[in-house]
Scaffold this motif. Structure first.
Motif, PDB file in Angstrom:
ATOM      1  N   ALA A   1       7.966  -0.693  -9.028  1.00  0.00           N
ATOM      2  CA  ALA A   1       7.783  -1.797  -8.067  1.00  0.00           C
ATOM      3  C   ALA A   1       8.883  -2.704  -8.242  1.00  0.00           C
ATOM      4  CB  ALA A   1       6.476  -2.288  -8.086  1.00  0.00           C
TER       5      ALA A   1
ATOM      6  N   SER B   1       0.338  -1.062  -4.519  1.00  0.00           N
ATOM      7  CA  SER B   1       0.487  -0.410  -3.465  1.00  0.00           C
ATOM      8  C   SER B   1      -0.868   0.174  -2.945  1.00  0.00           C
ATOM      9  CB  SER B   1       0.962   1.289  -3.923  1.00  0.00           C
ATOM     10  OG  SER B   1       0.459   1.776  -4.815  1.00  0.00           O
ATOM     11  N   SER B   2      -1.725  -1.192  -2.513  1.00  0.00           N
ATOM     12  CA  SER B   2      -2.971  -0.592  -2.021  1.00  0.00           C
ATOM     13  C   SER B   2      -3.315  -1.873  -0.875  1.00  0.00           C
ATOM     14  CB  SER B   2      -4.229  -0.713  -2.952  1.00  0.00           C
ATOM     15  OG  SER B   2      -4.351  -2.024  -3.559  1.00  0.00           O
TER      16      SER B   2
ATOM     17  N   SER C   1      -2.904   0.785  -7.595  1.00  0.00           N
ATOM     18  CA  SER C   1      -3.256   1.373  -6.245  1.00  0.00           C
ATOM     19  C   SER C   1      -4.686   1.471  -5.835  1.00  0.00           C
ATOM     20  CB  SER C   1      -2.649   2.903  -6.340  1.00  0.00           C
ATOM     21  OG  SER C   1      -3.373   3.674  -7.426  1.00  0.00           O
TER      22      SER C   1
ATOM     23  N   ASN D   1       2.649  -5.152  -2.615  1.00  0.00           N
ATOM     24  CA  ASN D   1       3.983  -4.686  -2.246  1.00  0.00           C
ATOM     25  C   ASN D   1       4.080  -3.691  -1.125  1.00  0.00           C
ATOM     26  OD1 ASN D   1       4.610  -6.280  -4.370  1.00  0.00           O
ATOM     27  ND2 ASN D   1       6.006  -4.789  -5.462  1.00  0.00           N
ATOM     28  N   HIS D   2       3.230  -2.687  -1.305  1.00  0.00           N
ATOM     29  CA  HIS D   2       3.166  -1.453  -0.481  1.00  0.00           C
ATOM     30  C   HIS D   2       1.774  -1.556   0.114  1.00  0.00           C
ATOM     31  CE1 HIS D   2       7.074  -0.361  -1.603  1.00  0.00           C
ATOM     32  NE2 HIS D   2       6.792  -0.215  -2.836  1.00  0.00           N
TER      33      HIS D   2
END
Lengths: 233, 312
Positions: free
Chosen positions: A167, B186-187, B168, B204-205
Motif C-alpha cells: 500500500a 483494502s476493505s 483487509s 486505500n482500496h
C-alpha cells in the motif's frame, strides 16, 4: 539478602519449607522491606482465602479414559513378539513408555493443580460449562503437510507488513505523480519526510511497532497524494 | 507466581471440561470469572491470533471469559492455550496460543480455533488484536484500540476514543460517542451515528460510507473507493472528504453557516449550484447561511466526481 532473592524464596518460606538460617534471613528481610512484606502479606491472604474454596476434583471419566487406554496398551503389549518387548525396555521412545509417561505427567499435572489450588487468586472463581451436545463444527481445512499453526501465527506480522509495504508503494507512486505541480522546496520537504518515516519503519521491530510506523507513512502519503497537504503547506 | 498459576489454571480448565470428540473434530467450552482484588480492572489487552473476540461491557466489576476451542483431534486440542494474567495496575492480559510440539503432526491455523467471549466492566479500556477472526466491541464506555489483519471488525454503542486498524477486514462502527480513528488498507468502512469530537477514517482500496455523523471535525480519505457521507456540520467544524480516484458524495443537514469548497472532474452542488463562485485554482466555492464562524466543508476527488446535497 536482596529483594529478588527474598521473593524467589517467598513461596517456600510461606510453605514453611525454609529451615534454620535461610528462614531467618527471609524473615529478617521482611522486617525491614515494606515492598516485600506487602507482597508476603498479599500472598498469605490469598492462601487463606483460597483454602476456603471447595475441592476441585477431576471428573471420574478422565481416569476411566486413562485406564482404558492403559488396558488397551497392555493387551497390545502382550501380543507383541518377545524380542520387541525386550527392545522396548531399552528404548524410552517406545509407545509403552510414552503412554506410561503420559499417565505420570497427567497424574503429576493434576496433583500440581490440586496442590496449588489454595494458592490461586482468592477471588477467582473458575467454573466449567457442563458438557454440551454441540452442532458439528465446520470441517477443518486440511493442514498442509509442512505448515503448523505456530509457524503460521509467527509469520502473520510479517505478512501484514508486506501488505502495508505494498500500500505504501502504491501511495508513494501516486504522490510522485501529484508532485509534478510542487515546488522544489516542497519536493525536498516531501522526500525528507518520507525518508524519516521509512527509517522509522526500518528501525521498528516486526509486529505492532512496525505496523504503526507503516500507518504513519500511509497517513502522510494520503495527505500528500490526496489532500494536497504538501502543495498547500 | 500468581500469574503463572492463573495461566496454568486456564490451561488446565479445559481438561476438566471433558473435551468431546466429534466425527469432525474435538471441541471444548470453558468459563472463567476473575474478580478484581485491590484495583478495579482498567484495561484489557487481548491477543487472539486463533479466532474471534467479542468484548461486551456490563455493569459488574468482574471479568467473565468464555472460551470455545476447536481442533481436528484431542491431541491438537490439548495444544490450544488461553492465558490470563492480571497485573496489579488493573490491566489484564489475555493471550491465546498453540503450544509448539515438534512431535505432533503439523496442523494448519485454519483447522483450529479459539473463540473468546468476554464480559468486562464498562469503564475498562480494551486493546484487542486478532488475525483472521471477527473482532467485536460492544457497550463499553472507555473506548479501545482494535486491530485485525483480515477479520471483520465491529464496534457498537461505545463511548471514548476508538482506534481501529485492519489490512483487509471490513469495519463497521455504529453508535460511537468519542473520537474515532479508523484506517484500513483494502476493505470498506461503514460508519453510523458517530458523535465524537473528531472522526478520521481512511481506506486505500475500499469505500467509506457514513450516516448520521455529528463529529465536529471529520476527515475521510480514500484512494480508489467512493465516499458517501450524511452529516451535520458543527459550528467552526471541518468536514474534509477526499478521494484520489473515487467519487465523493456529501449530504449535509442544515445547521448554521457553511463555507463549501469542492473540486473534482465533475462538480454537482445541487440546489447551491447557482451560488457557486469558481476559483482560479479550479475549486468551486459557495457560502450558505449567515454567521461569523461557518463550518468548512471541503470535498475533493482528483479523478472522480463530487456531489453535494443540502438537506433542509
Amino acid at each position: 539478602m536482596t529483594c529478588d532473592k527474598t521473593r524467589e524464596q517467598l513461596t517456600a518460606y510461606l510453605d514453611g519449607e525454609l529451615e534454620g538460617d535461610r528462614g531467618t534471613a527471609v524473615r529478617g528481610h521482611l522486617r525491614t522491606c515494606d515492598a516485600c512484606r506487602a507482597m508476603a502479606s498479599d500472598e498469605a491472604a490469598l492462601r487463606d482465602g483460597l483454602r476456603s474454596l471447595p475441592p476441585l476434583d477431576p471428573p471420574a471419566s478422565m481416569w476411566a479414559g486413562v485406564q482404558a487406554r492403559l488396558a488397551k496398551e497392555e493387551v497390545a503389549e502382550s501380543e507383541r513378539p518377545a524380542w520387541r518387548r525386550a527392545l522396548a525396555r531399552w528404548m524410552p521412545s517406545s509407545p509403552r513408555f510414552g503412554i506410561g509417561m503420559a499417565f505420570v505427567a497427567a497424574v503429576a499435572g493434576v496433583v500440581l493443580v490440586l496442590h496449588h489450588k489454595h494458592e490461586m487468586k482468592r477471588d477467582m472463581v473458575m467454573t466449567t460449562l457442563p458438557h454440551e451436545t454441540q452442532a458439528p463444527a465446520p470441517a477443518p481445512a486440511p493442514a498442509p503437510s509442512n505448515a503448523d499453526v505456530t509457524a503460521e501465527i509467527a509469520a502473520a506480522p510479517a505478512k501484514t507488513s508486506q501488505d502495508y509495504a505494498q500500500a505504501t508503494k502504491e501511495l508513494l507512486a501516486a504522490a510522485r505523480t501529484e508532485s509534478a505541480t510542487w515546488s522544489d522546496d516542497q519536493k525536498q520537504a516531501f522526500d525528507a519526510k518520507v525518508g524519516e518515516l521509512q527509517a522509522a519503519i526500518d528501525g521498528a521491530a516486526e509486529g505492532r511497532a512496525r505496523h504503526k510506523a507503516y500507518r504513519a507513512m500511509l497517513r502522510y502519503l494520503q495527505g500528500a497524494a490526496i489532500r494536497d497537504e504538501v502543495a498547500l503547506r | 507466581m500468581k500469574t503463572i498459576l492463573l495461566a496454568l489454571c486456564l490451561a488446565a480448565a479445559p481438561a476438566f471440561a471433558e473435551p468431546k470428540t466429534a466425527d469432525k473434530g474435538a471441541d471444548e467450552h470453558a468459563r472463567v470469572e476473575l474478580a478484581p482484588s485491590a484495583k478495579a480492572f482498567k484495561q484489557l489487552q487481548i491477543d487472539n491470533p486463533l479466532g474471534d473476540v467479542r468484548v461486551e461491557g456490563y455493569d459488574g466489576t468482574a471479568i467473565q471469559i468464555e472460551t470455545h476451542k476447536h481442533a481436528p483431534d484431542e491431541e491438537t486440542l490439548a495444544r490450544l492455550r488461553v492465558s490470563l494474567v492480571p497485573n496489579p495496575d488493573g490491566t489484564v492480559h489475555i493471550q491465546t496460543m498453540a503450544d509448539k510440539n515438534v512431535e505432533a503432526k503439523p496442523v494448519a491455523a485454519s483447522a483450529v480455533r479459539i473463540d473468546l467471549i468476554i464480559r468486562a466492566p464498562r469503564d475498562a479500556r480494551v486493546d484487542a488484536s486478532v488475525i483472521a477472526g471477527k473482532l467485536e466491541l460492544v457497550n463499553m464506555d472507555a473506548g479501545g484500540e482494535l486491530d485485525t489483519a483480515s477479520g471483520p471488525l465491529s464496534v457498537r454503542n461505545v463511548q471514548g476514543e476508538v482506534v481501529t486498524h485492519s489490512v483487509s477486514g471490513a469495519m463497521t462502527l455504529t453508535q460511537v460517542f468519542g473520537s474515532v480513528d479508523a484506517a484500513t488498507v483494502s476493505s470498506d468502512v461503514d460508519l453510523d451515528t458517530i458523535g465524537g469530537e473528531k472522526l478520521v477514517a481512511s481506506a486505500n482500496h475500499g469505500r467509506i460510507a457514513g450516516r448520521r455523523v455529528r463529529a465536529r471535525d471529520v476527515e475521510l480519505t480514500t484512494t480508489d473507493g467512493k465516499i458517501w457521507l450524511e452529516a451535520e456540520a458543527a459550528l467552526r467544524g471541518h468536514l474534509v472528504v477526499s478521494s484520489l480516484h473515487g467519487d465523493v458524495e456529501v449530504h449535509l443537514h442544515r445547521r448554521g453557516a457553511v463555507l463549501l469548497r469542492a473540486h473534482g472532474t465533475k462538480v454537482d452542488l445541487g440546489q447551491l449550484q447557482q451560488q457557486v463562485r469558481a476559483q482560479p485554482n479550479g475549486w468551486s466555492e459557495a457560502s450558505i447561511g449567515q454567521g461569523d464562524n461557518p463550518a468548512l466543508v471541503e470535498m475533493r476527488s482528483q479523478y472522480g466526481a463530487v456531489a453535494f446535497t443540502w438537506i433542509e
